[in-house]
Structures are given as structure tokens and as C-alpha cells.
Design a protein around this motif. Structure first.
Motif, short mmCIF file in Angstrom:
data_model
loop_
_atom_site.label_atom_id
_atom_site.label_comp_id
_atom_site.label_asym_id
_atom_site.label_seq_id
_atom_site.Cartn_x
_atom_site.Cartn_y
_atom_site.Cartn_z
N VAL A 1 24.87 -24.10 -10.46
CA VAL A 1 24.04 -23.88 -11.65
C VAL A 1 23.28 -25.16 -11.96
O VAL A 1 23.85 -26.25 -11.99
N ARG A 2 21.99 -25.01 -12.20
CA ARG A 2 21.15 -26.15 -12.57
C ARG A 2 20.52 -25.91 -13.93
O ARG A 2 20.08 -24.81 -14.24
N VAL A 3 20.46 -26.98 -14.71
CA VAL A 3 19.75 -26.95 -15.99
C VAL A 3 18.67 -28.02 -15.91
O VAL A 3 18.96 -29.20 -15.69
N ASP A 4 17.41 -27.60 -16.04
CA ASP A 4 16.29 -28.51 -15.89
C ASP A 4 15.39 -28.48 -17.12
O ASP A 4 15.30 -27.47 -17.83
N TYR A 5 14.72 -29.60 -17.37
CA TYR A 5 13.70 -29.65 -18.42
C TYR A 5 12.48 -28.87 -17.96
O TYR A 5 12.02 -29.03 -16.82
N LYS A 6 11.93 -28.06 -18.84
CA LYS A 6 10.73 -27.32 -18.47
C LYS A 6 9.55 -28.24 -18.21
O LYS A 6 8.70 -27.96 -17.36
N ASN A 7 9.48 -29.36 -18.94
CA ASN A 7 8.37 -30.29 -18.74
C ASN A 7 8.74 -31.45 -17.81
O ASN A 7 7.99 -32.40 -17.67
N SER A 8 9.93 -31.37 -17.20
CA SER A 8 10.42 -32.34 -16.22
C SER A 8 10.84 -33.69 -16.81
O SER A 8 11.24 -34.58 -16.05
N VAL A 9 10.77 -33.85 -18.13
CA VAL A 9 11.06 -35.16 -18.72
C VAL A 9 12.09 -35.08 -19.85
O VAL A 9 13.04 -35.86 -19.91
N ASP A 10 11.89 -34.13 -20.80
CA ASP A 10 12.78 -34.07 -21.96
C ASP A 10 12.86 -32.62 -22.46
O ASP A 10 12.23 -31.72 -21.90
N ALA A 11 13.64 -32.43 -23.53
CA ALA A 11 13.92 -31.08 -24.01
C ALA A 11 12.90 -30.55 -25.01
O ALA A 11 13.10 -29.47 -25.58
N LYS A 12 11.80 -31.25 -25.23
CA LYS A 12 10.81 -30.82 -26.23
C LYS A 12 10.29 -29.41 -25.98
O LYS A 12 10.06 -28.64 -26.91
N ASP A 13 10.10 -29.07 -24.71
CA ASP A 13 9.56 -27.76 -24.37
C ASP A 13 10.64 -26.78 -23.92
O ASP A 13 10.33 -25.70 -23.42
N GLY A 14 11.89 -27.18 -24.05
CA GLY A 14 12.98 -26.29 -23.71
C GLY A 14 13.61 -26.57 -22.36
O GLY A 14 13.17 -27.46 -21.61
N LEU A 15 14.65 -25.81 -22.07
CA LEU A 15 15.40 -25.94 -20.82
C LEU A 15 15.33 -24.65 -20.03
O LEU A 15 15.08 -23.58 -20.59
N VAL A 16 15.56 -24.74 -18.76
CA VAL A 16 15.65 -23.55 -17.92
C VAL A 16 16.93 -23.65 -17.10
O VAL A 16 17.23 -24.68 -16.48
N THR A 17 17.74 -22.58 -17.14
CA THR A 17 19.00 -22.54 -16.42
C THR A 17 18.87 -21.59 -15.24
O THR A 17 18.44 -20.44 -15.40
N THR A 18 19.21 -22.08 -14.06
CA THR A 18 19.04 -21.28 -12.85
C THR A 18 20.28 -21.36 -11.98
O THR A 18 21.06 -22.32 -12.03
N LEU A 19 20.46 -20.32 -11.17
CA LEU A 19 21.48 -20.31 -10.13
C LEU A 19 20.78 -20.64 -8.81
O LEU A 19 19.81 -19.97 -8.44
N ARG A 20 21.25 -21.66 -8.13
CA ARG A 20 20.70 -22.02 -6.82
C ARG A 20 21.69 -21.57 -5.74
O ARG A 20 22.79 -22.11 -5.62
N SER A 21 21.30 -20.56 -4.98
CA SER A 21 22.13 -20.04 -3.90
C SER A 21 21.90 -20.84 -2.64
O SER A 21 20.76 -21.13 -2.27
N LEU A 22 22.98 -21.22 -1.97
CA LEU A 22 22.92 -22.11 -0.82
C LEU A 22 23.06 -21.34 0.49
O LEU A 22 23.66 -20.27 0.54
N GLY A 23 22.51 -21.91 1.57
CA GLY A 23 22.74 -21.36 2.90
C GLY A 23 21.86 -20.19 3.27
O GLY A 23 22.30 -19.29 4.01
N GLY A 24 20.61 -20.18 2.82
CA GLY A 24 19.70 -19.09 3.17
C GLY A 24 18.33 -19.62 3.50
O GLY A 24 17.41 -19.53 2.68
#
Length: 655
Positions: A599-622
Motif C-alpha cells: 500500500v502506498r500513500v502519496d501526495y497528489k501534488n508530489s510535495v505536501d498534503a495541501k491538495d490531498g493524498l491518494v492511497t493505492t495498492l501496488r501489485s508486484l510481479g506483473g
């Protein structure tokens, strides 16, 4: 006009994968596109491959103006091109009586380099044709002039051709040179002007735009699991690690007590980060790496920079690449010397110049390169120029390592299944990628082939939605280079003959961690949205990580063999195939059909939480259509360095 296409960084995988010729000794002879000179009409020798593939009759818009400007490099073949290829093989092959009998750079030049008479002959022919010589080195002669003079010199008209919606000039037939030059010319690069050359006397931009990871993180694989999130593959996926450090990578790849002492690694990239020395020192101090000693790091920079303002080169974007390469190599081999040799731009000519500096000055034992292009953009003239450097390095005991690419089979991004270049060269070690799990106590758990799919957390937080391929290790079967001798009996025919009945070069050769979701922590000075510049750390990946990691491991292995250079490593790498030297990586290390994700949690603007967060599942081995399977495969090659890989190079060690 520049005489070659641009190269891109092989991949700084952040939130996702970012866009970014040899002799006839079965070391990858180009089949349909031979790069060496051959007989031509009217007492001339043809330079095969000098007419680009995109210069087709349907794209032809007629003869170029006779006054149209041309800038080109005429590469010199030297006094014994076939002998160079033969000795490069012999000195690299553990089964050869000449194995390890390297030449000094001076001996290599005296035995294989161009003679003064050859240079004088080539220069005289060019000037008599009406071209102006603007520079001469031991490796090439640069010229400028018009299309009329180029036609007289190279025996071909320049026509106008449409390519990618734009019009460029290129040879209408294969270029040739007078037979009286007696094979002194290897090839000519630059008779086509796609694309244009930028102005000189440029300055480098400031630090690149900032990137940060949001978190939460795991400190080691599986240490932090949020059970309130939806399950995946029958369990709850852990948060991605904050970023592996040198201690964890050294444990995973069998470093033991070896540190790379007495070995020098060269890093090549375009441009040069203005803050790299202090960034690398601060990173080492913060993350438990050995401090850099005085003189351990050095730079070789060109007198000038070019193409800095062009989007395709993105000068400041290369700073992160350089930072990753240097910090990763030092993390794995903390006592190895590191010399950074910069290209003046991301163009082939400038990167070849950087490689020449390493070979001519014998600046290093191991050369890590995290840049490349797709094979469909390769031309035999440029490939021949690269391979000549690689072969010369091989006879001196220098090994070249190239990242295999970050777009899997390249279909999703480029529309055609293909390998990357120069990683496709049979004279380099192509480094593929994995997703790596290092557990508690720095214990190696498993690896999958790197191939990541992303699914976003649904708005109601109850499921993972979608599955988008975000990147994976490059690999596959070359359409240009035949199978080299060291791959025979190891690479399955299903891969080697994927494009026809003739066995071809397949990559990669070896692999290491590359997935940005199981990636490496780096520290770099960056420019933030408020205009401030400051040091910060973030997780990063790509085969741009795998290449310097393997370079570091090879430094450890060279130390283990008492400092004797490994040189061109592929014959030795394949000689260890099927032994405990390697982790045999597959896409399903936990069992057939068992998926894995983080599971990854990333900043939408790549720097800070001002524009929110995005939570994703990264599946490996494909990895797109490529698969990591038992035995050799086109994602991880022979595998990754195992616990006994480094010690397998100790003299007298039994594998």
C-alpha cells in the motif's frame, strides 16, 4: 544540427515510472543492419546503416538544397577493428587462455587505435571534398559543410524526409567512403539532422522540482499493516517501506565484509548536480553509510554544456539520476572510489565522449550507466561507435553496466515490443529489475520480477479499483544483435528465437532491486514550490537503481578476487548460472498464483498534503508481457546476486 538522437534517463520511478556492433564472433553481430564497412560501387566501401530506417520512399519529399548545412562525425575504425573484437572476447572469457590478460590504455591505443597516417588520410579526403574539419580526436573527425560537399564525400544525395510530422534531411542511399582509405572509417554519424542542435555556452539550471513521499511507511517489509484497509490477495498488504538503505541492500546481496576497497566505479549521466558532494555526504551521515573520505569522490566535467533548455534533455531532471547513482553505489560499496564523468548533454555524441574519457584515461574498473532509448530508435552507425568504446574498455579490463529500461516490453509506451539500447549491446551487462522484500534484521525474504500495477482505494474505502500498469523492468529479444556466445545453452530458444529462426541477443543479464515501491532512499537538494531550495529525502526506483547497485556488488566481487578487474562481466556472470551464486527470481515467490502487493500513500501534488493524498495498492510481479520464471528470464536474467555471489569470485572458491 546534432549528429545523434537524445538519450533519456532509464527511469527515476517515483509515484510511477516517469517518462524518461561487433565483429563476427557471435558477440551479437547485427543481422539485417550490419554496422561495419563493406564493398561498395565504383571503388568505394559502403558504411551500412547510415541511411536511417525512417528515410523511406513514401516519406521522401525530394532532394535537399545543395547549400543545406551538414554537421557530422566520422568515426575512425583504428588499425585492427576485427582484432579488437576478437581480443575483447578472449580477454573476457573464463574459458580462454587470454582471460584476464588486459592491456593498459596506452597498449590498447598502440595495438588497436587509429594511426596518424589514417587520421591524415581521412582528414585529407574530407577537406578535398569541400568539408571543413572542426575537430579531431583519436576516435573521430568532426566536419561541417553543405549537402553538396557531403554528397561528394559520402557518395549519396541528401533528401528531405517526413518523420513524426516534421521534415529532416537524410542520405537517400547508404553512405560510402573511398576504398583507398583501406577501412580507416568505422562509420559516419550526423548525415541526417533529426533533431536540431541547441546553442552553446549555456549554464545549468538550479535544483530540480521537489518530490516527497507521504507515508505512513514500513521500516522493513511487512512491519506496518493497516487492517482497516481492504484486503488484497487474501490478506492485508503492508505499507511500502520508507526506502531501503545501504545496510539492507548489502545484506540482501551478500556483501559480507567486502566494501569495494581498491576499486573505482565510474558513473555517467548528462550534466552535473551543483549540490551532489554535500548531498552525498549528508545522506551517508543520516543513513548509516560510511562517510566519504577525502578524494574518494571526483568529477570529470566537460568545458561546456549544451541542450540545457531543451525539453528532451531536461538538464535539472538529470540531477536526481546522478544523485541516485552515486548514493546507491556508495551505499553498496562504501570504500570504492567513485568518479562522475558527465556528458555535455543527453545526446549520443556527448555521452560517447564521456565513455571515451573513461577508457582513454583508464579512470575506472566498472562503469554504471542509467540511461538509454528503445531499440527502434537505434541506428547501426551509432551502435558501432558505442560498441567500439565497449570493446576497447573490455581489453583494458573495464566493464560497462546499463539499466535495461523501465517500461517492460515497451508496448504500453511505444506501441512495439522491443528491448532498450545500449543495454541490447552484446558488449555490455544489461541490468534488469526486481521488487525486493527485506525483513526484520535485514533478512532477505524474496524478490519478484519488477512489474507494477496500480489500483486506487475506492471512495467508500471498501475496495481497490482498477489495475493500471505503471512500470516494469525492460527486457526482451533484440531485433538487431545476434546471440552472443555466453548466452548459448542458458537462454531458452523460446526467447532467443522470439523474432525468427536465428538466435538473438536477449536481455537483461542480471538484476537487482528496481521497483519504486520497494526502492531506495536518496537525499537531494530540491526546489520547493515556495522557491526555497533544501535537502530532503525520498524513495526512488527504476532500473536506474538496479544498475548502480549491481555496479557496487561488482566492486565487492572485484575486491574479493584480490583487486583483479572483472572487466566485461557477462561471460563470468553466465558461467555462474544455475549455482547458489544467484537468487532465482520468479513472479510468485510465495507460491503459484499467490499475488503480492504493498500500500502506498502519496501526495497528489508530489510535495505536501495541501491538495490531498491518494492511497493505492501496488501489485508486484506483473511485468507487461514479460515474465520472471524459474531459470533465465527476460525480466531478471540469470537472477540477482545471492549470498555467495561475491565470494564466488574469491580465487580458488568452488561454486
Amino acid at each position: 544540427m546534432r549528429s545523434s538522437r537524445s538519450r533519456v534517463r532509464a527511469g527515476l520511478a517515483l509515484a510511477a515510472a516517469l517518462p524518461l556492433a561487433a565483429g563476427a564472433l557471435a558477440l551479437g553481430t547485427p543481422t539485417a543492419l550490419a554496422a561495419q564497412a563493406g564493398p561498395g560501387p565504383h571503388d568505394r566501401q559502403a558504411l551500412a546503416g547510415t541511411k536511417p530506417l525512417w528515410a523511406t520512399p513514401s516519406a521522401d519529399r525530394g532532394t535537399a538544397d545543395a547549400s543545406e548545412k551538414v554537421t557530422a562525425r566520422v568515426y575512425l575504425a583504428g588499425r585492427d577493428a576485427k582484432g579488437l573484437a576478437a581480443y575483447a572476447r578472449a580477454v573476457s572469457d573464463p574459458a580462454s587462455a587470454s582471460y584476464g590478460k588486459y592491456l593498459t590504455s596506452r597498449q590498447a591505443k598502440e595495438r588497436f587505435g587509429a594511426t596518424k597516417e589514417q587520421i591524415a588520410g581521412v582528414t585529407g579526403w574530407l577537406t578535398s571534398s569541400g568539408l571543413k574539419v572542426t575537430g579531431t580526436t583519436d576516435h573521430y573527425v568532426t566536419v561541417t559543410g553543405d549537402a553538396a560537399a557531403a554528397r561528394k564525400a559520402f557518395g549519396t544525395e541528401l533528401h528531405r524526409y517526413v518523420k513524426d510530422g516534421r521534415t529532416y534531411h537524410a542520405p537517400s542511399t547508404t553512405a560510402s567512403v573511398p576504398a583507398s582509405l583501406d577501412g580507416a572509417v568505422l562509420t559516419v554519424v550526423g548525415l541526417n539532422d533529426a533533431p536540431r542542435l541547441a546553442k552553446h555556452r549555456e549554464t545549468l539550471p538550479g535544483p530540480s522540482a521537489a518530490f516527497r513521499n507521504a507515508g505512513p511507511f514500513s521500516t522493513y517489509y511487512g512491519s506496518n499493516v493497516n487492517k482497516s484497509l481492504p484486503s488484497a490477495y487474501g490478506s492485508h498488504a503492508p505499507y511500502a517501506i520508507k526506502g531501503y538503505t545501504g545496510k539492507q541492500l548489502r545484506a540482501a546481496y551478500g556483501a559480507k565484509n567486502f566494501t569495494g576497497k581498491g576499486v573505482t566505479i565510474a558513473i555517467t549521466d548528462a550534466y552535473a548536480s551543483p549540490t551532489i558532494a554535500q548531498d552525498a555526504q549528508q545522506y551517508a551521515k543520516r543513513n548509516g553509510d560510511k562517510s566519504w573520505s577525502k578524494g574518494q569522490y571526483s568529477q570529470v566535467l566537460p568545458a561546456d554544456w549544451t541542450h540545457t533548455g531543451e525539453k528532451e534533455c531536461d538538464a535539472s531532471g538529470w540531477y536526481g539520476e546522478e544523485t541516485l547513482d552515486i548514493e546507491a553505489a556508495h551505499a553498496v560499496a562504501p570504500d570504492a572510489g567513485i568518479v562522475y564523468v558527465a556528458g555535455a548533454s543527453c545526446q549520443d555524441d556527448d555521452l560517447i565522449d564521456a565513455l571515451h574519457k573513461i577508457v582513454d584515461g583508464r579512470l575506472a574498473d566498472i562503469v554504471s550507466n542509467s540511461w538509454g532509448d528503445v531499440e527502434s530508435n537505434e541506428t547501426p552507425d551509432v551502435a558501432a561507435a558505442y560498441d567500439q568504446v565497449f570493446q576497447t574498455g573490455a581489453v583494458e579490463g573495464i566493464g560497462f553496466y546499463f539499466s535495461s529500461g523501465d517500461d517492460g516490453d515497451n508496448v504500453a509506451k511505444h506501441g512495439t515490443k522491443q528491448a532498450d539500447t545500449p543495454a541490447n549491446s552484446p558488449w555490455v551487462t544489461s541490468v534488469g529489475g526486481t521488487s525486493l522484500a527485506v525483513g526484520k534484521g535485514d533478512k532477505y525474504m524474496w524478490e519478484t520480477g519488477w512489474g507494477t500495477h496500480k489500483a486506487e482505494l475506492s471512495k467508500d474505502g471498501l475496495s481497490w479499483e482498477g489495475s493500471v500498469f505503471t512500470g516494469g523492468a525492460g527486457g526482451g529479444t533484440s531485433k538487431i544483435h545476434q546471440q552472443p556466445f555466453y548466452q548459448r545453452g542458458v537462454v531458452p530458444d523460446a526467447l532467443a528465437k522470439a523474432n525468427g529462426s536465428t538466435p538473438m541477443r536477449v536481455g537483461p543479464d542480471i538484476a537487482a532491486v528496481a521497483d519504486s515501491s520497494t526502492g531506495f532512499l536518496v537525499g537531494q537538494t530540491q526546489t520547493f514550490p515556495d522557491g526555497s531550495t533544501k535537502y530532503d529525502e525520498y524513495r526512488i526506483g527504476g532500473t536506474s537503481l538496479a544498475a548502480p547497485v549491481i555496479a557496487g556488488v561488482q566492486a565487492l566481487a572485484q575486491q574479493a578476487r584480490h583487486g583483479v578487474p572483472i572487466g566485461f562481466a557477462n561471460p563470468a556472470i553466465y558461467d555462474r548460472y544455475g549455482t547458489a551464486a544467484y537468487h532465482d527470481v520468479t513472479d510468485h515467490p510465495l507460491g503459484k498464483g499467490q499475488g503480492i502487493g504493498v500500500v502506498r500513500v502519496d501526495y497528489k501534488n508530489s510535495v505536501d498534503a495541501k491538495d490531498g493524498l491518494v492511497t493505492t495498492l501496488r501489485s508486484l510481479g506483473g511485468d507487461s508481457s514479460l515474465s520472471a520464471v524459474v531459470g533465465y528470464d527476460d525480466v531478471t536474467g540469470v537472477g540477482t546476486p545471492g549470498d555467495s555471489y561475491v565470494t564466488s569470485y574469491v580465487p580458488g572458491h568452488r561454486r
